[in-house]
Scaffold this active site. Structure first.
Site, PDB file in Angstrom:
ATOM      1  N   ARG A  11      -9.093  23.351  23.327  1.00 15.83           N
ATOM      2  CA  ARG A  11      -7.780  23.268  24.000  1.00 15.83           C
ATOM      3  C   ARG A  11      -6.832  22.345  23.238  1.00 15.83           C
ATOM      4  O   ARG A  11      -5.615  22.571  23.223  1.00 15.83           O
ATOM      5  CB  ARG A  11      -7.968  22.779  25.444  1.00 15.83           C
ATOM      6  CG  ARG A  11      -6.727  22.940  26.332  1.00 15.83           C
ATOM      7  CD  ARG A  11      -7.079  22.696  27.796  1.00 15.83           C
ATOM      8  NE  ARG A  11      -6.008  23.059  28.713  1.00 15.83           N
ATOM      9  CZ  ARG A  11      -5.133  22.183  29.230  1.00 15.83           C
ATOM     10  NH1 ARG A  11      -5.215  20.921  28.927  1.00 15.83           N
ATOM     11  NH2 ARG A  11      -4.195  22.588  30.050  1.00 15.83           N
ATOM     12  N   ILE A  61       1.483  24.612  29.975  1.00 21.69           N
ATOM     13  CA  ILE A  61       0.168  25.244  29.852  1.00 21.69           C
ATOM     14  C   ILE A  61      -0.577  24.877  31.140  1.00 21.69           C
ATOM     15  O   ILE A  61      -0.543  23.723  31.581  1.00 21.69           O
ATOM     16  CB  ILE A  61      -0.548  24.753  28.564  1.00 21.69           C
ATOM     17  CG1 ILE A  61      -1.952  25.315  28.410  1.00 21.69           C
ATOM     18  CG2 ILE A  61      -0.614  23.258  28.474  1.00 21.69           C
ATOM     19  CD1 ILE A  61      -2.549  24.987  27.012  1.00 21.69           C
ATOM     20  N   SER A  62      -1.192  25.853  31.782  1.00 15.94           N
ATOM     21  CA  SER A  62      -1.834  25.625  33.084  1.00 15.94           C
ATOM     22  C   SER A  62      -2.970  24.612  32.981  1.00 15.94           C
ATOM     23  O   SER A  62      -3.586  24.457  31.922  1.00 15.94           O
ATOM     24  CB  SER A  62      -2.429  26.928  33.621  1.00 15.94           C
ATOM     25  OG  SER A  62      -1.476  27.939  33.664  1.00 15.94           O
ATOM     26  N   ALA A  63      -3.265  23.970  34.104  1.00 14.47           N
ATOM     27  CA  ALA A  63      -4.400  23.058  34.159  1.00 14.47           C
ATOM     28  C   ALA A  63      -5.696  23.847  33.913  1.00 14.47           C
ATOM     29  O   ALA A  63      -5.806  25.002  34.327  1.00 14.47           O
ATOM     30  CB  ALA A  63      -4.467  22.383  35.518  1.00 14.47           C
ATOM     31  N   PRO A  64      -6.664  23.222  33.253  1.00 11.21           N
ATOM     32  CA  PRO A  64      -7.935  23.908  32.982  1.00 11.21           C
ATOM     33  C   PRO A  64      -8.579  24.534  34.224  1.00 11.21           C
ATOM     34  O   PRO A  64      -9.073  25.658  34.155  1.00 11.21           O
ATOM     35  CB  PRO A  64      -8.819  22.798  32.402  1.00 11.21           C
ATOM     36  CG  PRO A  64      -7.842  21.884  31.719  1.00 11.21           C
ATOM     37  CD  PRO A  64      -6.614  21.900  32.582  1.00 11.21           C
TER      38      PRO A  64
END
Ligand code: SAH
Length: 222
Positions: free
Chosen positions: A47, A73-76
């Site tokens: 990431r 960018i979205s959270a994991p």
């Protein structure tokens, strides 16, 4: 698949630190995921290579990060939940709307195979950057198109699954058309308040929907 991203930019975290941080991230998201393949996929994708260089130290924190152009960018855990809910199988063709930096597309590629991932990004610079970065990290098979994701990507249809990483008022007709019958769709639906909605396309073309609770994504542009 790690290229030189840990060490190429001079002083900064050691690549081993990234690996330890990534393992910690996997432990954080694991309780929310049923399918081990999702966790394995996330363990394989660096990431830190997909976030802006000044955010690399935060790359494995479980939170969204700004990626420029007003986007995030979205959270994991959100990437994990979405991949889990889509129930992807090896070799399935998948359409992603909202490439961003390409991280989520890379996770999907780890599950279905990179030649099976087609992703559409509205922002020209974001698309170009994602294309380059995906290729650098080793995902050159992922196809990135610049354009309005509401139109989907007809050329490679039908898809087994399609998902949105930006909130849409509803599933756009073109995308629904491009998903095969029996295929799945997943998107944050709404604007200021949003629900993550999963849908299966029935033979008559209609969608059978399941709500998965409130979420917060950037809104569809254009
Ligand atoms: N999944 C990405 C993050 C995506 S953020 C990652 O892992 O990095 C949402 C993205 O959707 C943004 O990049 C935004 O530019 C894009 N987007 C917004 N409206 C869009 C549209 N109409 N068509 C395609 N992409 C769109």
């Amino acid at each position: 698949m790690f290229g030189n991203f840990g060490s190429s930019s001079g002083p900064g975290p050691d690549p081993d630190d990234f690996e330890a941080a990534r393992e910690q991230m996997i432990r954080t998201v694991a309780p929310r995921v049923d399918d081990d393949r999702v966790l394995e996929a996330m363990e394989s994708v660096p990431r830190h290579a997909f976030v802006p260089s000044n955010r690399r130290d935060s790359a494995y924190e479980d939170r969204p990060l700004p990626i420029g152009d007003g986007q995030t960018i979205s959270a994991p855990h959100m990437v994990a939940i979405m991949a889990d809910e889509l129930d992807l199988e090896d070799d399935e063709d998948v359409l992603e709307i909202g490439t961003g930096r390409g991280y989520h597309a890379a996770v999907t590629a780890e599950i279905v195979g990179e030649e099976n991932v087609y992703t559409v990004e509205y922002g020209e610079e974001l698309a170009e950057r994602a294309r380059e970065r995906l290729a650098d990290v080793g995902y050159e098979g992922i196809a990135v198109r610049t354009g309005d994701g509401r139109e989907g990507w007809a050329e490679h249809a039908p898809y087994d699954a399609a998902y949105f990483t930006c909130a849409a008022p509803d599933f756009p007709d073109s995308v629904v058309e491009q998903v095969r019958s029996g295929g799945r769709l997943l998107a944050p639906i709404g604007s200021r308040t949003q629900t993550l909605v999963e849908a299966t396309k029935r033979d008559d073309g209609r969608l059978e929907r399941t709500d998965h609770g409130g979420v917060r994504f950037v809104e569809l542009r254009g």
